[in-house]
Design a protein around this motif. Sequence first.
Motif, short mmCIF file in Angstrom:
data_model
loop_
_atom_site.label_atom_id
_atom_site.label_comp_id
_atom_site.label_asym_id
_atom_site.label_seq_id
_atom_site.Cartn_x
_atom_site.Cartn_y
_atom_site.Cartn_z
N UNK A 78 0.84 -1.19 0.00
CA UNK A 78 0.00 0.00 0.00
C UNK A 78 0.88 1.24 0.00
N UNK A 79 1.92 1.23 0.82
CA UNK A 79 2.82 2.39 0.86
C UNK A 79 3.49 2.60 -0.50
N UNK A 80 3.89 1.50 -1.14
CA UNK A 80 4.50 1.63 -2.46
C UNK A 80 3.55 2.31 -3.43
N UNK A 81 2.25 2.04 -3.29
CA UNK A 81 1.27 2.72 -4.13
C UNK A 81 1.18 4.20 -3.81
N UNK A 82 1.30 4.54 -2.53
CA UNK A 82 1.19 5.94 -2.13
C UNK A 82 2.28 6.81 -2.73
N UNK A 83 3.42 6.21 -3.02
CA UNK A 83 4.52 6.98 -3.61
C UNK A 83 4.70 6.64 -5.09
N UNK A 84 3.66 6.06 -5.67
CA UNK A 84 3.71 5.68 -7.08
C UNK A 84 3.05 6.75 -7.95
N UNK A 85 3.72 7.23 -8.98
CA UNK A 85 3.16 8.30 -9.82
C UNK A 85 1.74 8.07 -10.33
N UNK A 86 1.35 6.83 -10.72
CA UNK A 86 -0.01 6.66 -11.23
C UNK A 86 -1.10 6.99 -10.21
N UNK A 87 -0.77 7.02 -8.93
CA UNK A 87 -1.77 7.29 -7.90
C UNK A 87 -1.95 8.78 -7.64
N UNK A 88 -1.13 9.60 -8.27
CA UNK A 88 -1.21 11.05 -8.09
C UNK A 88 -1.77 11.70 -9.35
N UNK A 89 -2.83 12.46 -9.18
CA UNK A 89 -3.48 13.10 -10.32
C UNK A 89 -3.28 14.62 -10.27
N UNK A 90 -2.99 15.23 -11.41
CA UNK A 90 -2.82 16.69 -11.43
C UNK A 90 -4.18 17.39 -11.42
N UNK A 91 -4.22 18.56 -10.85
CA UNK A 91 -5.42 19.39 -10.99
C UNK A 91 -5.53 19.84 -12.44
#
Length: 203
Positions: A78-91
């Motif tokens: 889960x932590x690896x996902x939290x720092x994974x680019x695909x999980x972050x979306x730009x405004x």
Amino acid sequence: MTIRAVLFDFSGTLFRLEHDSLHEHAELMRALTAPVGVVEGLDVSPEEWERRDLDADLHRSLHVTALANAGAADPHGFYDNLISPPFWQPYPDTAAALGTAIPTAVVSNIGWDIRRVFDRHGVRHLVDEYVLSYEEGVVKPDPKIFRIACERLGVHPSEALMVGDSEEADGGAAAVGCRVEIVPPDPTGERPDALLEVLRKHI
């Protein structure tokens, strides 16, 4: 004083942690990415929690503990996902806001290299400086981190605008003379142009 540079926060300002798989722990995710404050139920001192953004290993350890306490089946994954680019979306207006003709820096309390997120969305080249707490050894609202950003951009703090989502953390820029604007860390689909509205007020 004319604004000659813009400092942007990362989480809740330019990007937001959003992914379908995070819904089960949505409240925890908001707490983990909040700029200040200890996650409820996590047995650490406020001082130790604050230091998470100064040390990558501590960042992982504390977050994995919080996830395990919350019942995550695979806290390390889960932590690896939290720092994974695909999980972050730009405004929606992130690229446009970064694409101004004046120097920009990203100033973030963070324990991992967010440049990968900017790479994924093709906007890394629009940022002149990345001033990240775990690399600099200082966290917002300490005035030093804002001075570092302004020095690297070659401007006096009075010529810089700090845009973030936290009065407590990002508002610290006012102590060195920066102008400060706060935007709400709403879901990306609910905040289409807050960054551009702020920039239009000052630039």
